[in-house]
Design a protein around this motif. Structure first.
Motif, mmCIF file in Angstrom:
data_model
loop_
_atom_site.group_PDB
_atom_site.id
_atom_site.type_symbol
_atom_site.label_atom_id
_atom_site.label_comp_id
_atom_site.label_asym_id
_atom_site.label_seq_id
_atom_site.Cartn_x
_atom_site.Cartn_y
_atom_site.Cartn_z
ATOM 1 N N UNK A 24 0.453 -1.066 0.334
ATOM 2 C CA UNK A 24 0.305 0.142 -0.298
ATOM 3 C C UNK A 24 1.233 1.022 -0.069
ATOM 4 N N UNK A 25 0.587 1.937 -1.154
ATOM 5 C CA UNK A 25 1.045 2.843 -0.746
ATOM 6 C C UNK A 25 0.940 4.295 0.198
ATOM 7 N N UNK A 60 0.268 11.870 3.548
ATOM 8 C CA UNK A 60 1.052 10.785 4.322
ATOM 9 C C UNK A 60 1.055 10.619 6.023
ATOM 10 N N UNK A 61 1.492 10.293 5.743
ATOM 11 C CA UNK A 61 1.727 10.207 7.763
ATOM 12 C C UNK A 61 2.875 11.031 8.692
ATOM 13 N N UNK A 114 -2.663 4.412 2.880
ATOM 14 C CA UNK A 114 -2.234 3.944 4.179
ATOM 15 C C UNK A 114 -3.129 5.723 4.600
ATOM 16 N N UNK A 115 -3.072 6.919 4.000
ATOM 17 C CA UNK A 115 -3.312 8.450 4.471
ATOM 18 C C UNK A 115 -5.088 7.827 4.513
ATOM 19 N N UNK A 116 -6.031 7.368 3.656
ATOM 20 C CA UNK A 116 -6.875 7.646 3.789
ATOM 21 C C UNK A 116 -7.666 6.288 4.337
ATOM 22 N N UNK A 117 -7.040 5.136 4.031
ATOM 23 C CA UNK A 117 -7.171 4.082 5.223
ATOM 24 C C UNK A 117 -7.528 4.358 6.286
ATOM 25 N N UNK A 137 -14.751 5.340 12.285
ATOM 26 C CA UNK A 137 -14.909 4.740 12.536
ATOM 27 C C UNK A 137 -15.457 4.519 14.039
ATOM 28 N N UNK A 138 -13.608 5.038 14.158
ATOM 29 C CA UNK A 138 -13.478 5.793 15.821
ATOM 30 C C UNK A 138 -13.985 6.732 16.388
#
Length: 146
Positions: free
Chosen positions: A1-2, A70-71, A6-9, A16-17
């Motif tokens: 996963x780029x 991004x992270x 990952x950012x959008x997931x 959800x949280x």
């Protein structure tokens, strides 16, 4: 996963949280629309904002520095950008630990200490006030947070 995926997931997981938190605190008003949130800011009470739609479609179109993906961009920077867009007088970040005096006055120390994400300093200077509140151990009573 780029990194972008990952950012959008991670944003999806925040949704959800947020729904879980909303089920614990039904007295907080859940809001999914930026326009509804803008109207809600003039009303009393606490709003729980679900930011995914805002980040996907509204935020990139608003004036000012937009958020990269991004992270290095977490809920801290999302909250800061939202506060700027809403013209907030104060941004209150809830943290699992207290901020040191250095972290409160020097954003590079706050980033190095892991208190805020790496992009946050780019936005913090645009806010009139940034405050930190330490969450109670074990989740405790959140009713004092305003």
């Amino acid at each position: 996963m780029d990194e972008s995926d990952a950012h959008w997931r991670a944003i999806e997981l925040m949704q959800i949280a947020g729904r879980i938190v909303g089920s614990w605190l039904p007295e907080w008003t859940a809001v999914e629309s930026y326009d509804k949130l803008r109207r809600r800011t003039s009303q009393p009470g606490i709003s729980l904002f679900f930011s995914e739609a805002f980040l996907l479609s509204t935020e990139p179109e608003l004036p000012g520095r937009t958020l990269p993906t991004g992270w290095h961009v977490t809920s801290d920077s999302i909250a800061a950008r939202l506060a700027i867009c809403l013209g907030a007088r104060r941004l209150l970040l809830l943290k699992s630990r207290g901020a040191t005096p250095g972290e409160r006055s020097h954003w590079d120390q706050a980033v190095a200490g892991g208190l805020v994400d790496a992009f946050f300093p780019h936005l913090a200077g645009l806010l009139p006030e940034v405050c930190f509140e330490t969450l109670p151990d074990g989740g405790g009573d959140l009713s004092s947070i305003r």
